[in-house]
Structures are given as C-alpha cells and as structure tokens.
Design a protein around this motif. Structure first.
Motif, short mmCIF file in Angstrom:
data_model
loop_
_atom_site.label_atom_id
_atom_site.label_comp_id
_atom_site.label_asym_id
_atom_site.label_seq_id
_atom_site.Cartn_x
_atom_site.Cartn_y
_atom_site.Cartn_z
N ARG A 47 -10.69 -4.57 -1.92
CA ARG A 47 -10.24 -3.19 -2.11
C ARG A 47 -9.06 -3.15 -3.09
NH1 ARG A 47 -10.59 2.11 -2.59
NH2 ARG A 47 -8.96 3.26 -1.53
N GLY A 48 -8.12 -4.07 -2.94
CA GLY A 48 -6.97 -4.12 -3.84
C GLY A 48 -7.37 -4.37 -5.29
N LEU A 107 -0.88 -0.99 -2.24
CA LEU A 107 -2.07 -0.34 -2.78
C LEU A 107 -2.82 0.48 -1.73
CD1 LEU A 107 -3.42 -3.30 -4.92
CD2 LEU A 107 -2.29 -1.23 -5.77
N ASP A 108 -2.93 -0.06 -0.52
CA ASP A 108 -3.64 0.63 0.55
C ASP A 108 -3.10 0.11 1.87
OD1 ASP A 108 -5.48 1.76 2.33
OD2 ASP A 108 -7.17 1.47 0.98
N SER A 157 -10.24 -3.74 -6.63
CA SER A 157 -10.94 -2.55 -7.08
C SER A 157 -9.96 -1.44 -7.48
CB SER A 157 -11.88 -2.06 -5.97
OG SER A 157 -12.47 -0.85 -6.32
N LEU A 158 -8.93 -1.26 -6.69
CA LEU A 158 -7.93 -0.22 -7.01
C LEU A 158 -7.19 -0.53 -8.30
CD1 LEU A 158 -6.51 0.48 -3.45
CD2 LEU A 158 -7.77 2.08 -4.89
N VAL A 159 -6.80 -1.79 -8.47
CA VAL A 159 -6.09 -2.17 -9.69
C VAL A 159 -6.99 -2.00 -10.91
CG1 VAL A 159 -5.09 -4.12 -10.95
CG2 VAL A 159 -4.39 -3.66 -8.58
N ALA A 197 -6.62 -0.84 4.30
CA ALA A 197 -7.75 -1.19 3.45
C ALA A 197 -8.97 -1.62 4.26
CB ALA A 197 -7.35 -2.29 2.47
N ALA A 256 -9.43 0.15 -11.20
CA ALA A 256 -9.55 1.59 -11.45
C ALA A 256 -8.30 2.15 -12.12
CB ALA A 256 -9.79 2.32 -10.11
N ILE A 257 -7.14 1.64 -11.75
CA ILE A 257 -5.89 2.08 -12.39
C ILE A 257 -5.87 1.67 -13.85
CG2 ILE A 257 -3.39 1.72 -12.44
CD1 ILE A 257 -3.59 1.48 -9.32
N TYR A 291 -1.82 -10.75 -5.32
CA TYR A 291 -2.15 -9.89 -4.19
C TYR A 291 -1.66 -10.51 -2.88
CZ TYR A 291 -5.26 -7.54 -7.44
OH TYR A 291 -5.76 -6.86 -8.53
#
Length: 123
Positions: free
Chosen positions: A111-112, A76-77, A114-116, A80, A118-119, A23
């Motif tokens: 946040r990053g 990703l965002d 969390s997004l990964v 963020a 979720a993906i 990240y």
C-alpha cells in the motif's frame, strides 16, 4: 521485511516493526471491542470465564506504513491493513500474532509503495 516479534504474553498497545528501504511498517495490537467468546462455538465455559477475568482477549492488528523523506518520517496510511477477532494469550504462546503481523506488514508495504507511486505520477 523482517519484523520484531510479539512477546509470549501480549498486551494492548504492543507493537512490532520492520523496515524495507525507506519504508517502515508498524503493526499495533489492540482489543477487538466487537468480538466475545459467545460469537464462536469452540470455547469452553473455562475459556469464557478466563475471558471475563481478562486472562485473554480478542485482539485486532492494525498496520501503518510510513516513508522516510529527507530524514523525516511521513505517515502514508495509519490503517493500511487490519485483521480482527484474533485470540490473544489464550494458548501457550502468541506466535500466531507474528504470522498475522507479517501478512499485514506485506499488505501495508505494498500500500505504501502504491501511494508513493501515485504521488510521483501526480507531481
């Protein structure tokens, strides 16, 4: 996550950056267009004049997070985490920018992740 540092005299578009694992978080400084010294009771007439003369400004910090996937950076965002109404170049240094940037970088990193996650769950 260790970030680079802002200069003692900061300008719009200055950035600090840090990495943790795959990240990368970048925190950008920009002018906060919604805030003036008149929004607060703590500024002297000299401070207000210096603000009008662009010797200092109110800034906003925005943190974006990306992840490295097979050697490619994937955003990703792009916002963020953010924080506005920050005094920039008003005092002797801008170390408070670094403190705020570190907090925002932590939020953006979380946040990053969390997004990964979720993906991965959706795949």
């Amino acid at each position: 996550m260790e970030l680079t540092k802002f200069d003692n005299f900061a300008i719009c578009s200055d950035t600090v950056q840090g990495t943790q694992g795959d990240y990368t978080v970048t925190v950008l400084l920009d002018r906060d267009p919604d805030v003036t010294p008149d929004h607060f009771d703590c500024h002297s007439e000299t401070d207000k004049r210096r603000w009008r003369d662009d010797e200092w400004f109110y800034g906003v910090l925005r943190a974006k997070v990306s992840v490295d996937v097979a050697g490619q950076s994937v955003l990703l965002d792009d916002c963020a985490a953010s924080l506005g109404a920050i005094e920039v170049n008003l005092g002797d240094d801008n170390s408070h920018l670094d403190e705020h940037a570190e907090e925002l970088a932590r939020e953006a990193f979380e946040r990053g992740v969390s997004l990964v996650n979720a993906i991965k769950l959706a795949a």
